[in-house]
Design a protein around this motif. Structure first.
Motif, short mmCIF file in Angstrom:
data_model
loop_
_atom_site.label_atom_id
_atom_site.label_comp_id
_atom_site.label_asym_id
_atom_site.label_seq_id
_atom_site.Cartn_x
_atom_site.Cartn_y
_atom_site.Cartn_z
N HIS A 142 37.46 5.28 -8.49
CA HIS A 142 36.53 5.45 -7.37
C HIS A 142 36.87 6.72 -6.59
O HIS A 142 37.26 6.68 -5.42
N TYR B 115 27.87 6.61 -3.80
CA TYR B 115 29.01 6.11 -3.04
C TYR B 115 28.53 5.03 -2.07
O TYR B 115 27.46 5.14 -1.49
N VAL C 162 32.38 3.66 -5.96
CA VAL C 162 31.36 4.42 -6.68
C VAL C 162 30.64 3.45 -7.60
O VAL C 162 31.26 2.79 -8.43
#
Length: 278
Positions: free
Chosen positions: A77, A94, A100
């Motif tokens: 992420h 995001y 993510v």
């Protein structure tokens, strides 16, 4: 809302794989048949149906002894994620938590995210529609964003019985990681916090006992230059050019309509005038 971090201390992991089971259960991921790898590791890497894998690594330490190292492997992420930059459909974004995520309604299965992820944690899954036509969708760990939205923690974190994983505010978790590194330096001289700046830092931060390469991780991962050029320069410029082109075409259309209408009015006036002279 402040960003959050999943903190992973590999030195506390005992390789139980409870995190893998919890991930499978919560996300309703199917079982996969895998070949025997000659060790306790069940999968060679994460896949579209296995979003985190417990890796087992045999490593000769600086004293000549053999260490068994474990690492919970899943999406990092990234704060500056290459997958998000290269997605042509804006299917990757995001969240407010720093995770993510992939919008499968928008994903067209092009595979650009798979090719550009520096950690190789995204995979494509094959599907068939009602007519038998095959199509693909990208899959990876979501950091249990659906749980976070309900005030819960990621499933893998809640099931870790050794305290190797925690979840909390970014600053708090990074400070915890830095403190832990100092505590284990005598035993692990190469211990470090893995939070690579080349991808803007990550929302899965590790305390590693050895160098990243020992765990199969890139030492200094970066967002590919091509991805930066595409997302930050080419796309915005392209949209501007498309906007300018559209306005130009519209202007020509309006001008043409006005010109033609003016010409038509003039012709009509001439015809009417000519008729009166006769």
């Amino acid at each position: 809302m402040p960003a959050y971090v999943k903190y992973v201390d590999v030195t506390k992991c005992d390789g139980c794989r409870a995190c893998m089971v919890a991930c499978k259960n919560w996300n309703d991921l199917p079982a996969e048949e895998t070949e025997f790898m000659g060790s306790a590791q069940s999968h060679p890497k994460v896949t579209a149906d296995t979003w985190n894998v417990l890796e087992y690594i045999e490593h000769e330490n600086s004293k000549g002894g053999l260490d068994y190292l474990f690492r919970h492997s899943s999406c990092f992420h990234c704060k500056d994620a290459a997958c998000e930059k290269v997605c042509p459909e804006n299917a990757i974004s995001y969240t407010e938590f720093g995770s993510v995520v992939i919008d499968h309604e928008k994903c067209v299965g092009c595979g650009y995210c798979v090719q550009n992820c520096p950690f190789e944690v995204i995979s494509l899954k094959e599907y068939k529609d009602k007519n038998g036509k095959e199509y693909r969708k990208a899959h990876k760990c979501t950091m249990c964003t659906d749980r976070l939205e309900e005030g819960m923690q990621p499933a893998c974190v809640t099931t870790c019985h050794t305290g190797a994983m925690e979840f909390g505010g970014k600053e708090e978790m990074i400070q915890k990681a830095e403190k832990r590194v100092q505590e284990i330096k005598d035993r692990y001289p190469n211990a470090m916090v893995y939070n690579p700046p080349g991808v803007g830092g990550t929302h899965t931060v590790y305390v590693l006992a050895e160098k990243p390469s020992v765990y199969g991780l890139p030492e200094n991962p970066k967002v590919p230059t091509s991805a930066v050029l595409w997302k930050d320069y080419a796309q915005p410029l392209g949209k501007m050019m498309i906007g300018a082109t559209t306005m130009g075409v519209l202007g020509m259309f309006v001008s043409s309509r006005l010109f033609n209408k003016g010409k038509q009015d003039e012709d009509q006036h001439d015809e009417e005038g000519g008729g009166s002279n006769e």
